[in-house]
Design a protein around this motif. Structure first.
Motif, PDB file in Angstrom:
ATOM      1  N   UNK A  34      51.045  64.760  39.398  1.00 27.19           N
ATOM      2  CA  UNK A  34      52.153  64.157  40.127  1.00 27.19           C
ATOM      3  C   UNK A  34      52.162  62.653  39.897  1.00 27.19           C
ATOM      4  N   UNK A  35      53.358  62.103  39.582  1.00 21.72           N
ATOM      5  CA  UNK A  35      53.493  60.665  39.340  1.00 21.72           C
ATOM      6  C   UNK A  35      54.322  59.956  40.395  1.00 21.72           C
ATOM      7  N   UNK A  36      55.222  60.655  41.049  1.00 23.14           N
ATOM      8  CA  UNK A  36      56.043  60.015  42.065  1.00 23.14           C
ATOM      9  C   UNK A  36      57.399  60.673  42.202  1.00 23.14           C
ATOM     10  N   UNK A  37      58.227  60.033  43.018  1.00 20.48           N
ATOM     11  CA  UNK A  37      59.596  60.488  43.243  1.00 20.48           C
ATOM     12  C   UNK A  37      60.518  59.577  42.451  1.00 20.48           C
ATOM     13  N   UNK A  38      61.478  60.156  41.788  1.00 19.70           N
ATOM     14  CA  UNK A  38      62.421  59.400  40.974  1.00 19.70           C
ATOM     15  C   UNK A  38      63.269  58.485  41.851  1.00 19.70           C
ATOM     16  N   UNK A  39      63.352  57.222  41.468  1.00 27.13           N
ATOM     17  CA  UNK A  39      64.184  56.264  42.187  1.00 27.13           C
ATOM     18  C   UNK A  39      65.512  56.128  41.446  1.00 27.13           C
ATOM     19  N   UNK A  40      66.594  56.393  42.176  1.00 25.43           N
ATOM     20  CA  UNK A  40      67.929  56.327  41.576  1.00 25.43           C
ATOM     21  C   UNK A  40      68.800  55.334  42.324  1.00 25.43           C
ATOM     22  N   UNK A  41      69.968  55.089  41.743  1.00 25.38           N
ATOM     23  CA  UNK A  41      70.915  54.130  42.302  1.00 25.38           C
ATOM     24  C   UNK A  41      71.366  54.509  43.710  1.00 25.38           C
TER      25      UNK A  41
ATOM     26  N   UNK B 199      79.001  67.593  40.899  1.00 24.58           N
ATOM     27  CA  UNK B 199      78.082  67.049  39.903  1.00 24.58           C
ATOM     28  C   UNK B 199      78.042  65.545  40.124  1.00 24.58           C
ATOM     29  N   UNK B 200      76.838  64.990  40.229  1.00 21.76           N
ATOM     30  CA  UNK B 200      76.676  63.555  40.469  1.00 21.76           C
ATOM     31  C   UNK B 200      75.905  62.910  39.328  1.00 21.76           C
ATOM     32  N   UNK B 201      76.274  61.664  39.044  1.00 21.93           N
ATOM     33  CA  UNK B 201      75.626  60.881  38.004  1.00 21.93           C
ATOM     34  C   UNK B 201      74.885  59.730  38.677  1.00 21.93           C
ATOM     35  N   UNK B 202      73.618  59.540  38.311  1.00 19.46           N
ATOM     36  CA  UNK B 202      72.788  58.504  38.922  1.00 19.46           C
ATOM     37  C   UNK B 202      72.196  57.605  37.847  1.00 19.46           C
ATOM     38  N   UNK B 203      72.075  56.327  38.153  1.00 16.11           N
ATOM     39  CA  UNK B 203      71.304  55.410  37.309  1.00 16.11           C
ATOM     40  C   UNK B 203      69.880  55.438  37.827  1.00 16.11           C
ATOM     41  N   UNK B 204      68.934  55.604  36.926  1.00 13.08           N
ATOM     42  CA  UNK B 204      67.529  55.622  37.321  1.00 13.08           C
ATOM     43  C   UNK B 204      67.063  54.176  37.445  1.00 13.08           C
ATOM     44  N   UNK B 205      66.542  53.820  38.612  1.00 17.09           N
ATOM     45  CA  UNK B 205      66.105  52.450  38.885  1.00 17.09           C
ATOM     46  C   UNK B 205      64.856  52.109  38.076  1.00 17.09           C
ATOM     47  N   UNK B 206      63.855  52.966  38.145  1.00 16.01           N
ATOM     48  CA  UNK B 206      62.621  52.766  37.392  1.00 16.01           C
ATOM     49  C   UNK B 206      62.618  53.781  36.275  1.00 16.01           C
ATOM     50  N   UNK B 207      62.671  53.310  35.034  1.00 13.01           N
ATOM     51  CA  UNK B 207      62.645  54.249  33.916  1.00 13.01           C
ATOM     52  C   UNK B 207      61.379  55.067  33.974  1.00 13.01           C
ATOM     53  N   UNK B 208      61.489  56.346  33.707  1.00 13.70           N
ATOM     54  CA  UNK B 208      60.342  57.237  33.794  1.00 13.70           C
ATOM     55  C   UNK B 208      59.210  56.794  32.870  1.00 13.70           C
ATOM     56  N   UNK B 209      59.539  56.111  31.786  1.00 16.52           N
ATOM     57  CA  UNK B 209      58.505  55.666  30.855  1.00 16.52           C
ATOM     58  C   UNK B 209      57.652  54.546  31.434  1.00 16.52           C
ATOM     59  N   UNK B 210      58.134  53.870  32.507  1.00 18.35           N
ATOM     60  CA  UNK B 210      57.396  52.763  33.103  1.00 18.35           C
ATOM     61  C   UNK B 210      56.581  53.180  34.327  1.00 18.35           C
TER      62      UNK B 210
END
Length: 195
Positions: A146-153, A181-192
């Protein structure tokens, strides 16, 4: 939109759909309705013309309330969510054998209450919708930790169902409750995210 082709009707319900690295379609047969196991589920591998290439029996520890619904593929690693029993399985896509159980039921971080859609980013991270907990959880693609919960706009993702990524910075989610259907900007890129 023009329909290019269609497969003939199937005798059983199918769930999940991924494309393999050898350009075949992989889907799975229904195993239950949440009340009783009806059959042993299998992966079905098809060509784009609808020719069945392989039937791969899934070897999973299914429960009476199991409802296998969503899946994602990264290499030969197939991730399957069990919406009814609240487990997420890691399966070898070529053999159907269980490699490990990534997570199980619960509300704490790293656990699920009705896991839903699954997507893998370009770094191998696994994003999994946690429908009843209104969140998308992230697991490391190598360790499956587990790494965390995705942060979105938008702070709250309500009842995520199917999900997919557009690049590593946009999430598209089907909302089960509002039928949208919803579109979100990811605040913290998963690669970071920290490892």
């Amino acid at each position: 939109m023009e329909l290019i082709s269609s497969f003939p009707p199937f005798t059983q319900q199918l769930y999940g759909l991924v494309m393999t690295s050898d350009n075949h379609l992989l889907t799975m047969t229904r195993c239950g309705n949440g009340k009783a196991l009806q059959m042993n589920p299998s992966l079905l591998k098809y060509t784009f013309r609808g020719h069945l290439v392989a039937v791969i029996p899934l070897q999973l520890p299914l429960l009476i309330k199991s409802k296998l619904r969503f899946m994602a593929l990264s290499g030969n690693s197939l991730y399957i969510s069990d919406l009814g029993a609240s487990y997420v399985y890691w399966v070898d896509a070529t053999t159907g054998k269980l490699v490990d159980v990534i997570a199980g039921p619960g509300e704490k971080p790293g656990c699920f209450t009705e896991p839903s859609g699954i997507a893998c980013d370009s770094n191998g991270n696994i994003l999994i919708g946690d429908s009843r907990s209104n969140r998308i959880q992230i697991f490391d693609g190598e360790s499956r930790e587990y790494k965390g919960v995705l942060e979105c706009s938008q702070k709250t993702i309500v009842r995520p169902s199917a999900i997919c990524l557009q690049g590593d910075d946009k999430l598209i989610a089907v909302n089960y409750i509002s039928h949208s259907v919803s579109f979100y900007s990811i605040i913290v890129e998963t690669s970071h995210l920290s490892k």
